[in-house]
Design an enzyme around this catalytic site. Structure first.
Site, PDB file in Angstrom:
ATOM      1  N   CYS A  29       0.851  -1.196   0.000  1.00 19.69           N
ATOM      2  CA  CYS A  29       0.000   0.000   0.000  1.00 19.69           C
ATOM      3  C   CYS A  29       0.885   1.245   0.000  1.00 19.69           C
ATOM      4  O   CYS A  29       1.795   1.365   0.822  1.00 19.69           O
ATOM      5  CB  CYS A  29      -0.903  -0.015   1.229  1.00 19.69           C
ATOM      6  SG  CYS A  29      -1.882   1.496   1.425  1.00 19.69           S
TER       7      CYS A  29
ATOM      8  N   CYS B  27     -34.585  27.738   8.650  1.00 15.28           N
ATOM      9  CA  CYS B  27     -35.395  28.168   9.797  1.00 15.28           C
ATOM     10  C   CYS B  27     -34.510  28.909  10.804  1.00 15.28           C
ATOM     11  O   CYS B  27     -33.446  28.414  11.186  1.00 15.28           O
ATOM     12  CB  CYS B  27     -36.041  26.950  10.444  1.00 15.28           C
ATOM     13  SG  CYS B  27     -36.983  27.339  11.934  1.00 15.28           S
TER      14      CYS B  27
ATOM     15  N   CYS C  11     -41.819  26.742   9.053  1.00 10.63           N
ATOM     16  CA  CYS C  11     -40.906  25.613   9.145  1.00 10.63           C
ATOM     17  C   CYS C  11     -41.706  24.317   9.204  1.00 10.63           C
ATOM     18  O   CYS C  11     -42.662  24.200   9.988  1.00 10.63           O
ATOM     19  CB  CYS C  11     -40.020  25.751  10.382  1.00 10.63           C
ATOM     20  SG  CYS C  11     -38.900  24.350  10.648  1.00 10.63           S
TER      21      CYS C  11
ATOM     22  N   CYS D  22     -41.667  22.151  15.399  1.00 14.15           N
ATOM     23  CA  CYS D  22     -41.117  23.507  15.299  1.00 14.15           C
ATOM     24  C   CYS D  22     -42.208  24.477  14.835  1.00 14.15           C
ATOM     25  O   CYS D  22     -42.773  25.214  15.630  1.00 14.15           O
ATOM     26  CB  CYS D  22     -39.930  23.533  14.339  1.00 14.15           C
ATOM     27  SG  CYS D  22     -39.156  25.174  14.195  1.00 14.15           S
TER      28      CYS D  22
ATOM     29  N   CYS E 265     -36.004  38.676   4.717  1.00 11.81           N
ATOM     30  CA  CYS E 265     -34.965  38.942   5.710  1.00 11.81           C
ATOM     31  C   CYS E 265     -34.607  37.718   6.536  1.00 11.81           C
ATOM     32  O   CYS E 265     -33.672  37.768   7.331  1.00 11.81           O
ATOM     33  CB  CYS E 265     -35.385  40.070   6.639  1.00 11.81           C
ATOM     34  SG  CYS E 265     -36.806  39.681   7.697  1.00 11.81           S
TER      35      CYS E 265
ATOM     36  N   CYS F 217      -1.554  31.940   4.759  1.00  8.48           N
ATOM     37  CA  CYS F 217      -2.079  32.875   3.764  1.00  8.48           C
ATOM     38  C   CYS F 217      -3.570  33.116   3.997  1.00  8.48           C
ATOM     39  O   CYS F 217      -4.258  32.354   4.691  1.00  8.48           O
ATOM     40  CB  CYS F 217      -1.830  32.350   2.350  1.00  8.48           C
ATOM     41  SG  CYS F 217      -2.817  30.916   1.920  1.00  8.48           S
TER      42      CYS F 217
ATOM     43  N   HIS G  10      -6.795  38.433  -6.900  1.00  6.67           N
ATOM     44  CA  HIS G  10      -7.347  39.330  -5.884  1.00  6.67           C
ATOM     45  C   HIS G  10      -6.253  40.034  -5.104  1.00  6.67           C
ATOM     46  O   HIS G  10      -6.331  41.240  -4.863  1.00  6.67           O
ATOM     47  CB  HIS G  10      -8.243  38.532  -4.935  1.00  6.67           C
ATOM     48  CG  HIS G  10      -8.762  39.329  -3.781  1.00  6.67           C
ATOM     49  ND1 HIS G  10      -9.783  40.235  -3.901  1.00  6.67           N
ATOM     50  CD2 HIS G  10      -8.382  39.365  -2.465  1.00  6.67           C
ATOM     51  CE1 HIS G  10     -10.031  40.794  -2.720  1.00  6.67           C
ATOM     52  NE2 HIS G  10      -9.185  40.282  -1.834  1.00  6.67           N
TER      53      HIS G  10
END
Length: 325
Positions: free
Chosen positions: A2, A89, A111, A116, A124, A182, A206
């Protein structure tokens, strides 16, 4: 043998993979998958190449039902994260996903998880507010694991708050070890490549752009420092380019023939220099120098002809556009 554990194994201990032809023993592959899934990595690659393991192979290699269930849940969450109609939810301890297509006009969602039934707003993503406007959208619930939403930066006693942030695409909690590594991060849940400093999805250029983000460091440059640096680049670019070109042109033109002459004169391992006479050595050095004198102006012209326009385009294109913004 292996290639992972370096132990001899019988042929039947090496399962075949649908993604590639590499082979490792079953015990090593199981341990590898166990670690990967515990780290919320869904797109698990072969230990020897970038090929992604197929879900059928992962199921076949995982012996523990709990790991298989966790892997299935991560796959499902990765799929739901990519769906723009998915809403999560907002109730505490609830990570139920509601698929809400065409609900912009009627934004009241419920939900569907048993026990629940929380009502919340499609826009929102907060508890339903029939008499008020939508509040600013907060960070979404973490999708890394069912219990990840219970972990908050202020609850982590072993890490500073600035070392835990949310993925800009799926809002999974991501911890960065404060070891000077980084700032180019890759979310293991949704695969988003983003900057740790500004939390924006990025490309490979970037950190070369005038964004103020540095490849290493704990915080981006301030706005004043960034503007001063950009103004300095715009105003000082002609002088710096002229200075660099004025140094580079003679160095390349003269340095290449000198280097080639010394290289031929010194020889190397297996060189036949010792078997050559003085005239032959002088002739070989002269030929290499003359050839280099012919080639070095071409290399200089290509370097200056390509490098100068690229730098000018960057300075008076990208940097000026950033200043205008």
């Amino acid at each position: 043998e292996c290639p992972l554990c370096l132990l001899p194994q019988p042929p039947e201990a090496f399962p075949t993979l649908a993604s590639c032809t590499h082979r490792s023993c079953r015990a090593c592959l199981e341990q590898y998958l166990r670690i990967a899934i515990s780290e919320s990595r869904v797109q698990v690659a072969c230990p020897h190449c970038p090929a992604t393991l197929q879900p059928t192979d992962v199921h076949r290699l995982l012996a523990e039902p709990t790991l298989r269930d966790k892997y299935e849940e991560f796959l499902l969450r990765r799929l739901l994260v990519a769906d723009p109609g998915t809403r999560w939810c907002p109730a505490p301890d609830c990570s139920y996903a509601v698929i809400a297509y065409g609900c912009a006009e009627c934004p009241r969602l419920t939900c569907g998880r048993e026990g629940c039934g929380t009502e919340f707003c499609y826009h929102c993503r907060q508890p339903w507010h029939p008499d008020g406007p939508c509040a600013p959208v907060p960070p979404a619930t973490s999708l890394a694991s069912p219990t990840a939403q219970l972990v908050r930066p202020e609850d982590s006693g072993h890490a500073e708050a600035e070392d835990i942030k949310l993925c800009p695409r799926c809002s999974a909690f991501i911890m960065k070890i404060n070891d000077g590594s980084c700032n180019r991060m890759n979310c293991t849940v949704c695969g988003c490549l983003f900057c740790w400093l500004c939390l924006q999805e990025i490309s490979d250029v970037h950190f070369l752009s005038p964004s103020g983000c540095t490849f290493w460091g704990k915080r981006p440059w301030s706005r004043t420092r960034k503007i001063l640096w950009q103004l300095g680049m715009v105003l000082g670019a002609p002088m710096v380019i002229s200075l660099v070109a004025g140094i580079a042109v003679p160095v390349i033109t003269i340095g290449i023939p000198i280097y080639m002459g010394r290289k031929v004169l010194a020889g190397g391992p297996g060189s036949r220099r010792s078997s050559l006479s003085g005239c032959q050595q002088c002739l070989s050095v002269t030929c290499s120098v003359l050839l280099s004198l012919f080639v070095s102006p071409i290399i200089t012209a290509v370097t200056v002809g390509v490098g100068v326009p690229v730098v000018l385009t960057y300075v008076y294109g990208v940097v000026v556009l950033s200043l205008c913004r």
